[in-house]
Design a protein around this motif. Structure first.
Motif, mmCIF file in Angstrom:
data_model
loop_
_atom_site.group_PDB
_atom_site.id
_atom_site.type_symbol
_atom_site.label_atom_id
_atom_site.label_comp_id
_atom_site.label_asym_id
_atom_site.label_seq_id
_atom_site.Cartn_x
_atom_site.Cartn_y
_atom_site.Cartn_z
ATOM 1 N N MET A 1 0.849 -1.178 0.000
ATOM 2 C CA MET A 1 0.000 0.000 0.000
ATOM 3 C C MET A 1 0.890 1.235 0.000
ATOM 4 S SD MET A 1 -2.765 1.284 2.958
ATOM 5 C CE MET A 1 -3.344 -0.346 3.227
ATOM 6 N N GLY A 2 0.556 2.211 -0.833
ATOM 7 C CA GLY A 2 1.301 3.462 -0.880
ATOM 8 C C GLY A 2 1.108 4.255 0.399
ATOM 9 N N ARG A 3 2.022 5.167 0.653
ATOM 10 C CA ARG A 3 1.950 5.879 1.927
ATOM 11 C C ARG A 3 0.783 6.859 1.998
ATOM 12 N NH1 ARG A 3 7.389 9.544 2.193
ATOM 13 N NH2 ARG A 3 7.032 10.782 0.317
ATOM 14 N N LEU A 4 0.360 7.459 0.886
ATOM 15 C CA LEU A 4 -0.819 8.316 0.915
ATOM 16 C C LEU A 4 -2.060 7.475 1.231
ATOM 17 C CD1 LEU A 4 -2.309 10.980 0.602
ATOM 18 C CD2 LEU A 4 -2.316 10.606 -1.878
ATOM 19 N N LYS A 5 -2.154 6.325 0.611
ATOM 20 C CA LYS A 5 -3.298 5.450 0.882
ATOM 21 C C LYS A 5 -3.290 4.992 2.339
ATOM 22 C CE LYS A 5 -5.864 1.571 -0.930
ATOM 23 N NZ LYS A 5 -5.998 0.590 -1.999
ATOM 24 N N GLU A 6 -2.104 4.693 2.866
ATOM 25 C CA GLU A 6 -2.008 4.276 4.267
ATOM 26 C C GLU A 6 -2.436 5.418 5.194
ATOM 27 O OE1 GLU A 6 1.286 2.523 7.422
ATOM 28 O OE2 GLU A 6 1.685 2.348 5.273
ATOM 29 N N LEU A 7 -2.027 6.633 4.866
ATOM 30 C CA LEU A 7 -2.428 7.780 5.686
ATOM 31 C C LEU A 7 -3.935 7.992 5.602
ATOM 32 C CD1 LEU A 7 -1.651 10.133 7.530
ATOM 33 C CD2 LEU A 7 -1.341 11.515 5.457
ATOM 34 N N ARG A 8 -4.485 7.871 4.402
ATOM 35 C CA ARG A 8 -5.936 8.033 4.254
ATOM 36 C C ARG A 8 -6.694 6.976 5.045
ATOM 37 N NH1 ARG A 8 -6.167 9.862 -2.104
ATOM 38 N NH2 ARG A 8 -6.048 12.097 -1.647
ATOM 39 N N THR A 9 -6.206 5.757 5.077
ATOM 40 C CA THR A 9 -6.839 4.699 5.858
ATOM 41 C C THR A 9 -6.839 5.079 7.339
ATOM 42 O OG1 THR A 9 -6.211 3.017 4.243
ATOM 43 C CG2 THR A 9 -6.714 2.248 6.473
ATOM 44 N N TYR A 10 -5.720 5.618 7.809
ATOM 45 C CA TYR A 10 -5.622 6.065 9.200
ATOM 46 C C TYR A 10 -6.609 7.211 9.468
ATOM 47 C CZ TYR A 10 -3.851 8.114 13.476
ATOM 48 O OH TYR A 10 -3.762 8.609 14.751
ATOM 49 N N VAL A 11 -6.610 8.212 8.608
ATOM 50 C CA VAL A 11 -7.502 9.369 8.792
ATOM 51 C C VAL A 11 -8.961 8.924 8.729
ATOM 52 C CG1 VAL A 11 -8.270 11.567 7.785
ATOM 53 C CG2 VAL A 11 -5.817 11.068 8.001
ATOM 54 N N ASP A 12 -9.289 8.053 7.794
ATOM 55 C CA ASP A 12 -10.668 7.541 7.699
ATOM 56 C C ASP A 12 -11.104 6.913 9.018
ATOM 57 O OD1 ASP A 12 -10.591 8.313 5.039
ATOM 58 O OD2 ASP A 12 -10.600 6.265 4.239
ATOM 59 N N ALA A 13 -10.230 6.114 9.632
ATOM 60 C CA ALA A 13 -10.560 5.460 10.904
ATOM 61 C C ALA A 13 -10.782 6.497 12.002
ATOM 62 C CB ALA A 13 -9.454 4.487 11.303
ATOM 63 N N GLN A 14 -10.001 7.584 11.978
ATOM 64 C CA GLN A 14 -10.187 8.645 12.968
ATOM 65 C C GLN A 14 -11.515 9.364 12.753
ATOM 66 O OE1 GLN A 14 -7.902 9.015 15.569
ATOM 67 N NE2 GLN A 14 -7.259 7.114 14.579
ATOM 68 N N LEU A 15 -11.834 9.658 11.506
ATOM 69 C CA LEU A 15 -13.085 10.361 11.210
ATOM 70 C C LEU A 15 -14.301 9.481 11.487
ATOM 71 C CD1 LEU A 15 -12.174 12.250 7.909
ATOM 72 C CD2 LEU A 15 -12.064 13.084 10.265
ATOM 73 N N ASP A 16 -14.164 8.184 11.288
ATOM 74 C CA ASP A 16 -15.273 7.268 11.567
ATOM 75 C C ASP A 16 -15.690 7.300 13.040
ATOM 76 O OD1 ASP A 16 -15.791 6.328 9.005
ATOM 77 O OD2 ASP A 16 -14.395 4.639 9.179
ATOM 78 N N GLN A 17 -14.837 7.812 13.899
ATOM 79 C CA GLN A 17 -15.154 7.899 15.331
ATOM 80 C C GLN A 17 -16.008 9.115 15.682
ATOM 81 O OE1 GLN A 17 -11.630 7.371 17.767
ATOM 82 N NE2 GLN A 17 -10.808 5.887 16.313
ATOM 83 N N ILE A 18 -16.192 10.021 14.731
ATOM 84 C CA ILE A 18 -17.043 11.191 14.982
ATOM 85 C C ILE A 18 -18.496 10.714 15.007
ATOM 86 C CG2 ILE A 18 -17.821 13.428 14.100
ATOM 87 C CD1 ILE A 18 -15.049 13.682 12.736
ATOM 88 N N GLU A 19 -19.165 10.922 16.117
ATOM 89 C CA GLU A 19 -20.508 10.382 16.290
ATOM 90 C C GLU A 19 -21.557 11.101 15.445
ATOM 91 O OE1 GLU A 19 -21.641 9.871 20.370
ATOM 92 O OE2 GLU A 19 -19.728 8.909 20.864
ATOM 93 N N ASN A 20 -21.460 12.413 15.353
ATOM 94 C CA ASN A 20 -22.442 13.186 14.607
ATOM 95 C C ASN A 20 -22.238 12.937 13.110
ATOM 96 O OD1 ASN A 20 -23.238 15.654 13.005
ATOM 97 N ND2 ASN A 20 -24.171 16.162 14.985
ATOM 98 N N GLU A 21 -23.238 12.362 12.475
ATOM 99 C CA GLU A 21 -23.115 11.968 11.068
ATOM 100 C C GLU A 21 -22.848 13.152 10.145
ATOM 101 O OE1 GLU A 21 -25.526 9.458 7.620
ATOM 102 O OE2 GLU A 21 -26.557 9.980 9.492
ATOM 103 N N SER A 22 -23.520 14.255 10.387
ATOM 104 C CA SER A 22 -23.336 15.431 9.550
ATOM 105 C C SER A 22 -21.904 15.973 9.665
ATOM 106 C CB SER A 22 -24.343 16.512 9.939
ATOM 107 O OG SER A 22 -24.140 17.669 9.183
ATOM 108 N N LYS A 23 -21.392 16.060 10.890
ATOM 109 C CA LYS A 23 -20.022 16.526 11.093
ATOM 110 C C LYS A 23 -19.019 15.539 10.505
ATOM 111 C CE LYS A 23 -20.905 19.384 15.121
ATOM 112 N NZ LYS A 23 -20.637 19.669 16.505
#
Length: 153
Positions: A1-23
């Motif tokens: 996996m490329g490093r940008l894709k790896e970073l995006r996977t990490y960021v996606d997991a962090q954003l998935d923790q935001i409870e408010n769906e709109s935010k």
């Protein structure tokens, strides 16, 4: 996996923790939108596209995680450094470059290093072109006009 894709996977997991769906949805749209804008701007200006995209993916993560935009650029740069060092995706010089762009991205009235300017302008491009019904912030107007001219719009 490329490093940008790896970073995006990490960021996606962090954003998935935001409870408010709109935010949560807004965070995804903004970070990926700024990343796309950073691709265009960095390629046009001859800057490192991969690093610009990485900076864009991290630039507002602190604000999304904390729920606060108070000093979010400076605090976000510190968070980005921690993440990049933890994931070991970048060299120390690349980490410094990414963190500098994040640190300076909120000061739209000042001109910084050319790489820093890519993130500032990508942020403005997304702010102004994502929702055409929103008025352009005064602090972003000059950059918006410059971007329109630069891209022949």
């Amino acid at each position: 996996m490329g490093r940008l894709k790896e970073l995006r996977t990490y960021v996606d997991a962090q954003l998935d923790q935001i409870e408010n769906e709109s935010k949560r949805n807004g965070a995804f749209v903004h970070l990926y939108g700024v990343s796309l804008a950073a691709t265009l701007i960095s390629q046009k200006r001859g800057e490192d596209t991969e690093l610009a995209c990485m900076a864009a993916m991290l630039h507002d993560l602190y604000a999304y995680q904390s729920g606060s935009y108070t000093d979010h650029a400076h605090k976000g740069a510190a968070l980005a450094r921690t993440i990049l060092e933890q994931l070991q995706l970048t060299t120390p010089a690349e980490t410094d470059k990414i963190c500098s762009a994040i640190y300076h991205h909120d000061d739209k009235l000042v001109t910084d290093a050319p790489f820093d300017e890519v993130l500032k302008d990508a942020d403005v491009m997304h702010h102004t072109m994502n929702d055409l019904d929103k008025p352009i912030k005064e602090k972003e107007r000059a950059r918006y006009e410059h971007l329109r001219q630069e891209f022949g719009l």
